[in-house]
Design an enzyme around this catalytic site. Structure first.
Site, PDB file in Angstrom:
ATOM      1  N   ASP A  67       0.814  -1.213   0.000  1.00 42.95           N
ATOM      2  CA  ASP A  67       0.000   0.000   0.000  1.00 42.95           C
ATOM      3  C   ASP A  67       0.851   1.268   0.000  1.00 42.95           C
ATOM      4  OD1 ASP A  67       0.966  -0.487   2.553  1.00 42.95           O
ATOM      5  OD2 ASP A  67      -0.977  -0.722   3.496  1.00 42.95           O
ATOM      6  N   HIS A 139      -7.089  -4.314  10.400  1.00 45.43           N
ATOM      7  CA  HIS A 139      -6.823  -4.148   8.964  1.00 45.43           C
ATOM      8  C   HIS A 139      -5.531  -4.836   8.558  1.00 45.43           C
ATOM      9  CE1 HIS A 139      -4.616   0.022   9.439  1.00 45.43           C
ATOM     10  NE2 HIS A 139      -3.746  -0.968   9.499  1.00 45.43           N
TER      11      HIS A 139
HETATM   12  C1  F6R Z   1       1.490  -1.061   6.114  1.00 47.03           C
HETATM   13  C2  F6R Z   1       0.298  -1.869   6.313  1.00 47.03           C
HETATM   14  C3  F6R Z   1      -0.502  -1.791   7.578  1.00 47.03           C
HETATM   15  C4  F6R Z   1       0.356  -2.006   8.817  1.00 47.03           C
HETATM   16  C5  F6R Z   1      -0.500  -1.903  10.085  1.00 47.03           C
HETATM   17  C6  F6R Z   1       0.321  -2.054  11.340  1.00 47.03           C
HETATM   18  O1  F6R Z   1       2.088  -1.327   4.864  1.00 47.03           O
HETATM   19  O2  F6R Z   1      -0.045  -2.595   5.433  1.00 47.03           O
HETATM   20  O3  F6R Z   1      -1.537  -2.737   7.536  1.00 47.03           O
HETATM   21  O4  F6R Z   1       0.968  -3.262   8.746  1.00 47.03           O
HETATM   22  O5  F6R Z   1      -1.168  -0.690  10.108  1.00 47.03           O
HETATM   23  O6  F6R Z   1       1.157  -0.939  11.463  1.00 47.03           O
HETATM   24  P1  F6R Z   1       2.216  -0.854  12.679  1.00 47.03           P
HETATM   25  O7  F6R Z   1       3.205  -1.938  12.448  1.00 47.03           O
HETATM   26  O8  F6R Z   1       2.815   0.510  12.500  1.00 47.03           O
HETATM   27  O9  F6R Z   1       1.437  -1.020  13.919  1.00 47.03           O
END
Ligand code: F6R
Length: 264
Positions: A67, A139
């Protein structure tokens, strides 16, 4: 589904790096789906270390990121392009032509652009191993709650929870992006293998719902229950609300005994 429980963040990063390195060694031309976010920082450090020590070659690896924020140029410090360059690509030998990250600077004809991203994945032979983090709201990618479980790469409006989580990274007064380009849940489910990393107490509820709850568009990661080869790699805090931890330990022991390939 394999659920691997590690004591802490470091254990998760180490094991994830080992699994990815093992996949690249088995198939040097691996198509690797990548994620950004704070969970991934330590993992990329491990992969960079393995590369610098000479034991991991990315020269034939092809990458597709999940993304990117809509409206951010590749040079914006909060763009996922910038994140990937800083934490990973500038330290390893993935060829520039093999790197794919959704373009957040597109304007108009979004459907055609998103279809071309899907087409590029197909042209590369599909994703062999997709790396995922998970949001507090469950998500994966930016597939916010109520995303279609069959969705493909498209624009997605970010949820209030995600906007709140992200706003702290933007300069005071700067408006953070409200939309993103993201692979869909259907796109993710087509990867041959999926590896989801979660660390920290803020992820515990989403992790438990994803693994042990019903499959629902209200928790996008619950769709992974439909995938035949998914591994959840969790630290103790992220695993805290799982009710079947003992069973996952026993499955892991038997997997190591009977099908150790699954763990390398
Ligand atoms: C980012 C993505 C998101 C993150 C998720 C967790 O490319 O696809 O789904 O993996 O928001 O983010 P963190 O690791 O910052 O808690």
């Amino acid at each position: 589904m394999l659920v691997i429980l590690k004591r802490d963040n470091e254990g998760v990063n180490e094991q994830a790096a080992q699994l990815i390195a093992g996949s690249v060694k088995k198939k040097p031309s691996l198509t690797l789906g990548l994620a950004t976010g704070s969970t991934m920082v330590g993992l990329y450090q491990h992969l960079v270390r393995l590369h610098k020590s000479g034991s991991l070659d990315f020269s034939r690896v092809v990458t597709f990121n999940l993304d990117e924020y809509l409206g951010l140029s590749a040079t914006h410090p909060q763009s996922f392009h910038h994140f990937m360059h800083e934490h990973f690509f500038r330290h390893v030998n993935v060829l520039a032509r093999n790197i794919h990250i959704p373009d957040g600077s597109i304007r108009g004809d979004y459907d055609a652009y998103c279809a071309s991203y899907e087409q590029a994945i197909r042209a590369a032979g599909g994703i062999d191993l997709q790396l995922l983090g998970i949001g507090r709201n469950g998500h994966i990618g930016f597939n916010e709650p109520t995303s279609s479980l069959a969705s493909r790469t498209r624009l997605k409006v970010l949820s209030r929870e995600t906007l709140d989580d992200n706003s702290k990274f933007f300069a005071p007064g700067e408006e953070s992006p409200r939309c993103a380009v993201t692979m869909g849940i259907g796109t993710i489910l087509e990867a041959r293998k999926v590896l989801l990393l979660a660390t920290g107490a803020s992820k515990a509820a989403a992790v438990a719902k994803s693994i042990e709850g019903p499959i629902t568009s209200g928790v996008s990661a619950s769709a992974l229950q439909l995938h035949p080869d998914v591994t959840f790699l969790l630290d103790e805090l992220a695993a805290a609300q799982l009710t079947q931890r003992d069973y996952y330990h026993r499955v892991l022991e038997m997997t190591a005994l009977l099908t150790p390939d699954r763990l390398s």
